[in-house]
Design a protein around this motif. Structure first.
Motif, mmCIF file in Angstrom:
data_model
loop_
_atom_site.group_PDB
_atom_site.id
_atom_site.type_symbol
_atom_site.label_atom_id
_atom_site.label_comp_id
_atom_site.label_asym_id
_atom_site.label_seq_id
_atom_site.Cartn_x
_atom_site.Cartn_y
_atom_site.Cartn_z
ATOM 1 N N ALA A 4 0.862 -1.188 0.000
ATOM 2 C CA ALA A 4 0.000 0.000 0.000
ATOM 3 C C ALA A 4 0.895 1.233 0.000
ATOM 4 N N VAL A 35 -3.447 -1.690 -8.340
ATOM 5 C CA VAL A 35 -4.847 -1.463 -7.975
ATOM 6 C C VAL A 35 -5.011 0.017 -7.632
ATOM 7 N N LEU A 122 -0.944 -0.922 -4.318
ATOM 8 C CA LEU A 122 -2.213 -0.243 -4.059
ATOM 9 C C LEU A 122 -1.969 1.267 -3.974
ATOM 10 N N THR A 124 -3.419 4.804 -3.002
ATOM 11 C CA THR A 124 -4.518 5.231 -2.127
ATOM 12 C C THR A 124 -4.733 6.751 -2.207
ATOM 13 N N ALA A 135 -7.036 -0.622 2.166
ATOM 14 C CA ALA A 135 -5.703 -0.908 1.620
ATOM 15 C C ALA A 135 -4.786 -1.451 2.718
#
Ligand code: ATP
Ligand code: MG
Length: 253
Positions: A4, A35, A122, A124, A135
């Protein structure tokens, strides 16, 4: 590893780092999934065309759509796949209000697909809200970009406290992968002072690699490219390549 990229402070280089770390790991031959969890959708835009109405991470997290339905291969980089985000993501918090499994939605959604990838990145949004919580619950590691400027450390106490809380219960596996100094300008006294301050607070957790302020890094997303495609011989490409190596060393894979 599921990394993350998190800092609730805006504009510190989270998306730039997510894009180029994902592209760099893919270039090194790791099957990589990026992602995008930011309603701004900027990291997905660098790799896949924006199709209006196409399924995205909002449909996965809010409506239970299979993650497989939203993952697309990156158009220019091999070994890289992208799960896009759209502005609808901004409604997630409201949509999931009162739902007991709200913080676990991403972890549960990734369960059936995660073993297909060597690395999952990830990206964020700049908040410590529900999306970032998802996350941190789903991640194995957290990477914190910090901009070398005034008030660089503002808010990091809250972030570290959140990480500690998550480590205590929902995700005992979560580890701080490292703190990345971004937008560094070695010519300015301020940048050097802030670097010293960050090193004092985070010690060995600070990555040796720092990301310099660079026009090439700023321009690349406008051309829907990673720095490795846009300016492969630039300082930015070299620094993000070094970061990839350090990430692999630290993650022990
Ligand atoms: P947000 O919190 O809004 O999601 P962010 O933390 O994801 O922001 P980025 O979008 O990566 O931050 O970067 C903010 C701005 O700074 C962007 O315009 C980006 O192009 C630029 N930028 C990021 N890193 C660098 C760099 N090393 N050199 C020059 N510009 C950079
Ligand atoms: Mg961003």
């Amino acid at each position: 590893m599921i990394i993350a990229i998190t800092n609730q402070k805006g504009g510190v280089g989270k998306t730039t780092t997510a894009i180029n770390l994902a592209a760099g790991l893919a270039e090194k031959g790791l099957r990589t999934l990026l992602v995008d969890l930011d309603p701004q959708g900027n990291s997905s835009m660098s790799f896949v065309p924006l199709e209006p109405g196409a399924p995205n991470m909002f449909n996965v997290l809010a409506e239970g759509l299979d993650m497989e339905e939203v993952i697309l291969p990156a158009t220019t980089t091999s070994n890289l796949w992208v799960a896009p985000s759209r502005i609808a993501m901004a409604k997630l918090e409201v949509n999931l209000a009162g739902s007991l499994d709200a913080p676990y939605r991403l972890k549960d959604a990734m369960e059936p697909v995660k073993d297909r990838y060597d690395a999952i990145i990830l990206d964020t949004p700049p908040t410590l809200g529900l999306i970032t919580l998802n996350a941190l619950v789903a991640a194995s590691h957290v990477l914190i970009p910090i901009q070398a400027s005034y008030f660089a450390l503002e808010g990091t106490d809250d972030l570290l406290e959140t990480i500690d809380k998550i480590k205590a219960r929902p995700n005992t596996e979560l580890r701080l992968l490292g703190v990345l100094v971004t937008l560094f300008d070695k010519r300015t006294v301020l940048s050097r002072q802030v670097l010293a301050e960050i090193q004092e607070v985070f010690g060995d957790n600070v990555f040796e690699t720092m990301i310099s302020k660079s026009v090439r890094l700023e321009e690349a997303p406008a051309h829907q490219m990673s720095i490795f495609d846009y300016a492969p011989r630039s300082t930015g490409a070299y620094e993000y390549y070094r970061l990839c190596e350090e990430v692999l060393e630290r993650a022990g894979s």
